[in-house]
Scaffold this active site. Structure first.
Site, PDB file in Angstrom:
ATOM      1  N   HIS A 198     -10.042   0.121 -10.980  1.00  0.00           N
ATOM      2  CA  HIS A 198      -9.765   1.116  -9.947  1.00  0.00           C
ATOM      3  C   HIS A 198      -8.331   1.643 -10.072  1.00  0.00           C
ATOM      4  O   HIS A 198      -8.092   2.844 -10.094  1.00  0.00           O
ATOM      5  CB  HIS A 198      -9.987   0.517  -8.556  1.00  0.00           C
ATOM      6  N   PHE A 199      -7.349   0.727 -10.175  1.00  0.00           N
ATOM      7  CA  PHE A 199      -5.985   1.270 -10.118  1.00  0.00           C
ATOM      8  C   PHE A 199      -5.529   1.859 -11.445  1.00  0.00           C
ATOM      9  O   PHE A 199      -4.636   2.691 -11.451  1.00  0.00           O
ATOM     10  CB  PHE A 199      -4.980   0.295  -9.487  1.00  0.00           C
ATOM     11  N   HIS A 200      -6.168   1.459 -12.554  1.00  0.00           N
ATOM     12  CA  HIS A 200      -5.818   2.191 -13.784  1.00  0.00           C
ATOM     13  C   HIS A 200      -6.347   3.622 -13.712  1.00  0.00           C
ATOM     14  O   HIS A 200      -5.715   4.544 -14.217  1.00  0.00           O
ATOM     15  CB  HIS A 200      -6.347   1.475 -15.027  1.00  0.00           C
ATOM     16  N   TYR A 223       1.582   5.471  -2.547  1.00  0.00           N
ATOM     17  CA  TYR A 223       1.763   6.890  -2.198  1.00  0.00           C
ATOM     18  C   TYR A 223       3.139   7.378  -2.615  1.00  0.00           C
ATOM     19  O   TYR A 223       3.302   8.552  -2.959  1.00  0.00           O
ATOM     20  CB  TYR A 223       1.475   7.121  -0.709  1.00  0.00           C
ATOM     21  N   HIS A 272       0.784  -1.236   0.000  1.00  0.00           N
ATOM     22  CA  HIS A 272       0.000   0.000   0.000  1.00  0.00           C
ATOM     23  C   HIS A 272       0.815   1.284   0.000  1.00  0.00           C
ATOM     24  O   HIS A 272       0.603   2.125  -0.856  1.00  0.00           O
ATOM     25  CB  HIS A 272      -1.107   0.071   1.037  1.00  0.00           C
ATOM     26  N   ARG A 308     -10.055 -10.898 -12.870  1.00  0.00           N
ATOM     27  CA  ARG A 308      -8.873 -10.250 -13.425  1.00  0.00           C
ATOM     28  C   ARG A 308      -7.830 -11.325 -13.702  1.00  0.00           C
ATOM     29  O   ARG A 308      -7.999 -12.486 -13.307  1.00  0.00           O
ATOM     30  CB  ARG A 308      -8.316  -9.215 -12.437  1.00  0.00           C
ATOM     31  N   ARG A 309      -6.768 -10.963 -14.399  1.00  0.00           N
ATOM     32  CA  ARG A 309      -5.648 -11.849 -14.657  1.00  0.00           C
ATOM     33  C   ARG A 309      -6.061 -13.174 -15.282  1.00  0.00           C
ATOM     34  O   ARG A 309      -5.624 -14.232 -14.828  1.00  0.00           O
ATOM     35  CB  ARG A 309      -4.905 -12.135 -13.346  1.00  0.00           C
TER      36      ARG A 309
END
Ligand code: HEM
Ligand SMILES: [Cu+2]
Length: 539
Positions: A367-369, A220, A216, A430-431
């Protein structure tokens, strides 16, 4: 400071590695969407090789090289001095480069299809892990330099506030230092021995826990350059001021402290951690929303001020007067839109119960894209457009092409991620290279495959536009007049600061306590509890 004393070559070398690998990975992304959409023949080995390369490059190579290069440039411009120990800096660069080559070797030869999370029992060739370790070790040279430079500056300027850009760069270097410990322990004590064959098993629960330590806060580490641009470059470009220097420091300190012990939200559905610890980390996760909201407020306040200084009137009139032909401003507006949407999705991921609905579905890459490939990377593009003329001494080849490229990236990312969110809720995993499931499940997914492929094409076009513009800038004959990297001034100048807002001693001690509280027992349990007689390290 003369141009020769600036780290132009050092920063450019890092950033070119970032950009070239990015271009390769963008085309791998295109291959993946075409394969998933069944427009090209299914080929499982190829798919997993590609996803591994794409994820590793985007998440580790592009980011680390970019952040390190940007950090050197900011440190030298703000402290007005050459980089301390350039030999160490170049040594770190070479080590990182060798690391990347080793990882690439493992992946290209088909011995590293372990995805970018490389969770055991998946095992890669040892070059994959040694390469990853070298990438990390090389970046430690940067951490050291980003700590030593402000210390030396403070000794020469007692009582003076450290320039905000240096303060926040050091915050990021410290964040990275704390972050990398988890994965470093996993790689050195478990995965390298396992891949070389010294041991024949490891405790996968311990491995995943150590990786979660890193997984995580690392996001950041990737995001902070975007935030630095929001606070210190955007108001400058827009003709405004930074809303508050002190508040900015508080926000970055919160990011540093709050983001560290929360990675267990990646383990919500894993059985080896108890629910109470997951709740602890869930609270921490929501705490990080605070500095993000402060940032959103500060950016908008800074822009409103700029718009009004430019003569904008009324409730929204100031928006029109902003310089919308500036890549930095356009990127910021688009980044904030994606951050808002992606942030809401993130709240769902972070919620213990709702997480189970989206776990391991296409919702997660969606979400992370949106946040990472969208918000973070679009700001990297804007920073690149801003810095390339300063580093090369050549004028930006085309500002309007740059603005168009940012819009194309934004549109492509929406076309890619909106359908992914939707099919994620329908349960598309996913994947997966192949979807050998019952048509009852698969048929509703099919309507989104076309959009996904278009999104991939649009994004690849945008990536080419970016690299073309940077290459043409590099060979541009027109000289850049303004080679000084300048940062926004706060509305109220800071004359003096309390020590905790000007250094990190206090925060490092707090982090130490918070990390022991958040990770101490969850890691220690593997050593004190009998986990099916598994040896934690495998030896
Ligand atoms: C050029 C546009 C892009 C396209 C078309 C694209 C497409 C994809 C696809 C299809 C996947 C695999 C989904 C799955 O099967 O689970 C993926 C995974 C991933 N992408 Fe992208 N992507 C793009 C850009 C980016 C960027 C800019 C980043 C971050 C800087 C990024 C980071 C990742 C990561 C970390 C993964 C996860 C790999 C894994 O699951 O091991 N992508 N992307
Ligand atoms: Cu996370």
């Amino acid at each position: 400071m003369t141009e020769r004393e600036k780290p132009n070559g050092l920063a450019l070398s890092h950033m070119w590695v970032a950009m070239i690998t990015f271009l390769v990975a963008a085309f791998l992304g295109l291959y993946q969407v075409l394969e998933r959409a069944e427009y090209i023949p299914a080929w499982a080995e190829g798919y997993y090789t590609s996803v591994t390369a794409h994820g590793v490059i985007m998440a580790y190579v592009l980011t680390t090289f970019f952040i390190v290069g940007f950090g050197y440039y900011c440190a030298s411009s703000s402290l007005k001095r050459p980089i301390w120990s350039p030999g160490l800096a170049w040594g770190g660069f070479l080590m990182m480069l060798v690391g990347v080559l080793l990882v690439v070797y493992a992946i290209v030869t088909g011995q590293g299809t372990v995805l970018y999370t490389f969770y055991p029992p998946l095992t890669a060739h040892w070059t994959f892990y040694v390469g990853a370790a070298l990438l990390v070790v090389g970046s430690i040279a940067w951490i050291i330099i980003m700590i030593v430079m402000p210390i030396r500056w403070k000794r020469e300027n007692p009582g003076q506030p450290l320039p905000l850009i240096m303060f926040t760069t050091t915050a990021n270097a410290l964040l990275w230092g704390w972050t990398l410990v988890g994965v470093a322990l996993e790689v050195v004590f478990q995965l390298i021995p396992l891949s070389v064959g010294w041991i024949d098993s490891v405790d996968v629960g311990l491995a995943k826990t150590l990786f979660a330590w890193t997984l995580h806060p690392i996001v950041y580490f990737w995001l902070i350059p975007a935030y630095q641009a929001f606070y210190m470059l955007v108001p400058r470009v827009a003709g405004g001021r930074l809303f508050s220097d002190e508040m900015a420091r508080v926000a970055f300190i919160m990011l540093l402290v709050f983001s560290l012990p929360i990675g267990m939200h990646h383990l919500y559905v894993d059985p080896f951690q108890a629910a109470g610890w997951k709740l602890f980390h869930a609270f921490g996760t929501f705490m990080v929303a605070v500095p993000t909201l402060i940032t959103g407020f500060t950016v908008l306040a800074g822009l409103e001020l700029a718009g009004r200084l430019r003569g904008g009137k009324g409730l929204f009139g100031w928006i029109r007067t902003l310089p919308w032909d500036e890549p930095m401003l356009v990127a910021t507006a688009l980044a904030l839109l994606m951050l808002t949407a992606g942030g809401f999705g993130g709240m769902i991921n972070a919620s213990y119960g709702m997480n189970t609905m989206v776990h391991n579905t296409m919702w997660v890459p969606a979400h992370f894209h949106l946040i990472f490939a969208g918000t973070t990377i679009i700001m990297y593009f804007a920073i690149a457009y801003h810095l390339w003329p300063k580093m090369t001494g050549r004028e930006l080849f085309s500002k309007s092409l740059a603005v168009k490229q940012l819009w194309v990236w934004f549109i492509g990312m929406l076309i890619l991620t909106i359908p992914w969110h939707y099919v994620g809720l329908l349960g598309m995993p996913r994947r997966t290279a192949l979807m050998p499931y019952d048509p009852v499940y698969v048929d509703p997914w099919k309507s989104t495959l076309f959009a996904m492929a278009i999104g991939g094409v649009v994004l690849a076009v945008s990536a080419v536009m970016l690299i073309y513009n940077l290459v043409m800038t590099q060979v541009n004959r027109a000289r850049e007049a303004d080679r000084e990297l300048k940062f926004a001034e706060p509305i109220h100048p800071v004359l003096s600061l309390p020590a905790p807002l000007n250094g990190f001693t206090l925060w490092n001690s707090i982090i130490l306590i918070y990390m022991i509280a958040g990770w101490g027992y969850p890691i220690a349990q593997f050593f004190v509890m009998n986990t099916q007689n598994a040896l934690p390290w495998g030896w």
